[in-house]
Design a protein around this motif. Sequence first.
Motif, PDB file in Angstrom:
ATOM      1  N   VAL A   1       0.837  -1.204   0.000  1.00  0.00           N
ATOM      2  CA  VAL A   1       0.000   0.000   0.000  1.00  0.00           C
ATOM      3  C   VAL A   1       0.868   1.249   0.000  1.00  0.00           C
ATOM      4  CG1 VAL A   1      -1.701   1.317   1.322  1.00  0.00           C
ATOM      5  CG2 VAL A   1      -1.951  -1.149   1.072  1.00  0.00           C
ATOM      6  N   SER A   2       1.920   1.259   0.819  1.00  0.00           N
ATOM      7  CA  SER A   2       2.821   2.417   0.875  1.00  0.00           C
ATOM      8  C   SER A   2       3.424   2.700  -0.490  1.00  0.00           C
ATOM      9  CB  SER A   2       3.937   2.179   1.892  1.00  0.00           C
ATOM     10  OG  SER A   2       3.413   2.033   3.173  1.00  0.00           O
ATOM     11  N   GLU A   3       3.887   1.658  -1.165  1.00  0.00           N
ATOM     12  CA  GLU A   3       4.480   1.830  -2.491  1.00  0.00           C
ATOM     13  C   GLU A   3       3.466   2.387  -3.495  1.00  0.00           C
ATOM     14  OE1 GLU A   3       6.270  -1.909  -3.590  1.00  0.00           O
ATOM     15  OE2 GLU A   3       7.866  -1.697  -2.098  1.00  0.00           O
ATOM     16  N   LYS A   4       2.233   1.889  -3.450  1.00  0.00           N
ATOM     17  CA  LYS A   4       1.191   2.385  -4.352  1.00  0.00           C
ATOM     18  C   LYS A   4       0.842   3.837  -4.061  1.00  0.00           C
ATOM     19  CE  LYS A   4      -0.982  -2.050  -5.343  1.00  0.00           C
ATOM     20  NZ  LYS A   4      -2.154  -2.900  -5.166  1.00  0.00           N
ATOM     21  N   MET A   5       0.783   4.185  -2.764  1.00  0.00           N
ATOM     22  CA  MET A   5       0.468   5.570  -2.393  1.00  0.00           C
ATOM     23  C   MET A   5       1.561   6.518  -2.862  1.00  0.00           C
ATOM     24  SD  MET A   5      -1.303   5.347   1.344  1.00  0.00           S
ATOM     25  CE  MET A   5      -1.924   7.019   1.306  1.00  0.00           C
ATOM     26  N   ILE A   6       2.821   6.143  -2.684  1.00  0.00           N
ATOM     27  CA  ILE A   6       3.939   6.978  -3.117  1.00  0.00           C
ATOM     28  C   ILE A   6       3.902   7.165  -4.632  1.00  0.00           C
ATOM     29  CG2 ILE A   6       6.462   7.050  -3.342  1.00  0.00           C
ATOM     30  CD1 ILE A   6       6.513   5.651  -0.517  1.00  0.00           C
ATOM     31  N   ALA A   7       3.661   6.091  -5.366  1.00  0.00           N
ATOM     32  CA  ALA A   7       3.586   6.173  -6.832  1.00  0.00           C
ATOM     33  C   ALA A   7       2.432   7.070  -7.270  1.00  0.00           C
ATOM     34  CB  ALA A   7       3.434   4.774  -7.427  1.00  0.00           C
ATOM     35  N   ALA A   8       1.281   6.954  -6.605  1.00  0.00           N
ATOM     36  CA  ALA A   8       0.124   7.778  -6.953  1.00  0.00           C
ATOM     37  C   ALA A   8       0.407   9.259  -6.689  1.00  0.00           C
ATOM     38  CB  ALA A   8      -1.106   7.320  -6.175  1.00  0.00           C
ATOM     39  N   ILE A   9       1.080   9.567  -5.592  1.00  0.00           N
ATOM     40  CA  ILE A   9       1.431  10.965  -5.283  1.00  0.00           C
ATOM     41  C   ILE A   9       2.382  11.498  -6.347  1.00  0.00           C
ATOM     42  CG2 ILE A   9       2.686  12.450  -3.661  1.00  0.00           C
ATOM     43  CD1 ILE A   9       1.442  10.660  -1.399  1.00  0.00           C
ATOM     44  N   ARG A  10       3.387  10.707  -6.705  1.00  0.00           N
ATOM     45  CA  ARG A  10       4.346  11.122  -7.749  1.00  0.00           C
ATOM     46  C   ARG A  10       3.653  11.369  -9.082  1.00  0.00           C
ATOM     47  NH1 ARG A  10       8.851   6.918  -5.985  1.00  0.00           N
ATOM     48  NH2 ARG A  10       9.886   8.203  -4.433  1.00  0.00           N
ATOM     49  N   ASP A  11       2.632  10.557  -9.395  1.00  0.00           N
ATOM     50  CA  ASP A  11       1.914  10.688 -10.662  1.00  0.00           C
ATOM     51  C   ASP A  11       0.803  11.735 -10.613  1.00  0.00           C
ATOM     52  OD1 ASP A  11       3.517   8.642 -11.603  1.00  0.00           O
ATOM     53  OD2 ASP A  11       1.988   7.078 -11.382  1.00  0.00           O
ATOM     54  N   GLY A  12       0.612  12.362  -9.425  1.00  0.00           N
ATOM     55  CA  GLY A  12      -0.455  13.359  -9.283  1.00  0.00           C
ATOM     56  C   GLY A  12      -1.845  12.747  -9.264  1.00  0.00           C
ATOM     57  N   LYS A  13      -1.938  11.477  -8.870  1.00  0.00           N
ATOM     58  CA  LYS A  13      -3.222  10.766  -8.884  1.00  0.00           C
ATOM     59  C   LYS A  13      -3.610  10.260  -7.502  1.00  0.00           C
ATOM     60  CE  LYS A  13      -2.551   9.242 -13.614  1.00  0.00           C
ATOM     61  NZ  LYS A  13      -2.329   8.102 -14.489  1.00  0.00           N
ATOM     62  N   SER A  14      -3.079  10.868  -6.463  1.00  0.00           N
ATOM     63  CA  SER A  14      -3.362  10.438  -5.106  1.00  0.00           C
ATOM     64  C   SER A  14      -4.814  10.725  -4.742  1.00  0.00           C
ATOM     65  CB  SER A  14      -2.440  11.171  -4.131  1.00  0.00           C
ATOM     66  OG  SER A  14      -2.887  11.013  -2.811  1.00  0.00           O
ATOM     67  N   ILE A  15      -5.366   9.898  -3.856  1.00  0.00           N
ATOM     68  CA  ILE A  15      -6.736  10.145  -3.382  1.00  0.00           C
ATOM     69  C   ILE A  15      -6.812  11.477  -2.649  1.00  0.00           C
ATOM     70  CG2 ILE A  15      -7.404   7.726  -3.244  1.00  0.00           C
ATOM     71  CD1 ILE A  15      -6.824   7.850  -0.226  1.00  0.00           C
ATOM     72  N   PHE A  16      -5.664  11.987  -2.195  1.00  0.00           N
ATOM     73  CA  PHE A  16      -5.635  13.253  -1.477  1.00  0.00           C
ATOM     74  C   PHE A  16      -5.508  14.455  -2.412  1.00  0.00           C
ATOM     75  CE2 PHE A  16      -3.676  10.007   1.274  1.00  0.00           C
ATOM     76  CZ  PHE A  16      -4.660   9.960   2.244  1.00  0.00           C
ATOM     77  N   GLN A  17      -5.346  14.207  -3.705  1.00  0.00           N
ATOM     78  CA  GLN A  17      -5.151  15.281  -4.668  1.00  0.00           C
ATOM     79  C   GLN A  17      -6.347  15.462  -5.600  1.00  0.00           C
ATOM     80  OE1 GLN A  17      -1.464  13.387  -5.961  1.00  0.00           O
ATOM     81  NE2 GLN A  17      -0.375  15.286  -5.532  1.00  0.00           N
ATOM     82  N   LYS A  18      -7.456  14.819  -5.303  1.00  0.00           N
ATOM     83  CA  LYS A  18      -8.627  14.941  -6.166  1.00  0.00           C
ATOM     84  C   LYS A  18      -9.288  16.294  -5.945  1.00  0.00           C
ATOM     85  CE  LYS A  18      -9.811  10.141  -6.821  1.00  0.00           C
ATOM     86  NZ  LYS A  18     -10.882   9.186  -6.864  1.00  0.00           N
ATOM     87  N   PRO A  19      -9.694  16.949  -7.038  1.00  0.00           N
ATOM     88  CA  PRO A  19     -10.387  18.232  -6.876  1.00  0.00           C
ATOM     89  C   PRO A  19     -11.801  18.021  -6.333  1.00  0.00           C
ATOM     90  CG  PRO A  19     -10.360  17.570  -9.172  1.00  0.00           C
ATOM     91  CD  PRO A  19      -9.541  16.554  -8.417  1.00  0.00           C
ATOM     92  N   MET A  20     -12.395  19.093  -5.879  1.00  0.00           N
ATOM     93  CA  MET A  20     -13.772  19.044  -5.377  1.00  0.00           C
ATOM     94  C   MET A  20     -14.738  19.010  -6.573  1.00  0.00           C
ATOM     95  SD  MET A  20     -13.348  19.093  -2.140  1.00  0.00           S
ATOM     96  CE  MET A  20     -14.773  19.619  -1.249  1.00  0.00           C
ATOM     97  N   ASN A  21     -15.930  18.513  -6.344  1.00  0.00           N
ATOM     98  CA  ASN A  21     -16.987  18.585  -7.347  1.00  0.00           C
ATOM     99  C   ASN A  21     -17.437  20.033  -7.487  1.00  0.00           C
ATOM    100  OD1 ASN A  21     -17.190  15.779  -7.922  1.00  0.00           O
ATOM    101  ND2 ASN A  21     -18.357  15.483  -6.042  1.00  0.00           N
ATOM    102  N   ALA A  22     -18.156  20.323  -8.546  1.00  0.00           N
ATOM    103  CA  ALA A  22     -18.632  21.690  -8.802  1.00  0.00           C
ATOM    104  C   ALA A  22     -19.496  22.218  -7.654  1.00  0.00           C
ATOM    105  CB  ALA A  22     -19.412  21.729 -10.112  1.00  0.00           C
ATOM    106  N   ASP A  23     -20.205  21.326  -6.947  1.00  0.00           N
ATOM    107  CA  ASP A  23     -21.073  21.768  -5.855  1.00  0.00           C
ATOM    108  C   ASP A  23     -20.331  21.911  -4.524  1.00  0.00           C
ATOM    109  OD1 ASP A  23     -20.670  19.136  -5.129  1.00  0.00           O
ATOM    110  OD2 ASP A  23     -22.788  18.596  -5.086  1.00  0.00           O
ATOM    111  N   GLY A  24     -18.980  21.723  -4.539  1.00  0.00           N
ATOM    112  CA  GLY A  24     -18.186  21.896  -3.335  1.00  0.00           C
ATOM    113  C   GLY A  24     -18.052  20.649  -2.485  1.00  0.00           C
TER     114      GLY A  24
END
Length: 172
Positions: free
Chosen positions: A12-35
């Motif tokens: 999981v740690s390796e996948k999370m690090i790779a996702a952050i590097r690729d800009g696809k982390s669950i923590f980097q998702k934008p908000m929906n239009a309704d906030g």
Amino acid sequence: MSKEFKPLPEQVSEKMIAAIRDGKSIFQKPMNADGTAQFVQPFNASTGKNYTGPAALILMMQDKADPRWMTSNQASFNKTHVLKGSKGTLINFFTNNVTRPVMKDGEQVKKENGFPQTERVTLDKPQLVDAWLFNGSQLNEMPAYEPVEYLLSPTERAQKILDASNAVFEGE
């Protein structure tokens, strides 16, 4: 297959690090239009309980639009069997309880319907349990997921939490 199996937390740690590097982390998702947030905390569709801690992170990283998850046994019991060819997602968690068959004189006690009688037993110390989960989109005859609309914006929810905390702020 000479690759050595890595423990789940390391995978999981390796996948999370790779996702952050690729800009696809669950923590980097934008908000929906309704906030509102693009993701909903994953939950067990059979029990209604939210997954928390590492299990929640693992499930959110699967990037599924449907936040409902179940084991194959839960899906079968709910008559929403796992679709053929579906691959499960491995999680693990600690539990203080296990379900065991009731035994009498070395034999399993049967219920009236012929199935074994079971009891929930509290363990002396927590036990690590692995579980393979399937997303609602991988289950046969599962009703479509309909997201719950939030009545408050994220800012309003944050203010409500802050107000409920009774925190006192002192200025300079």
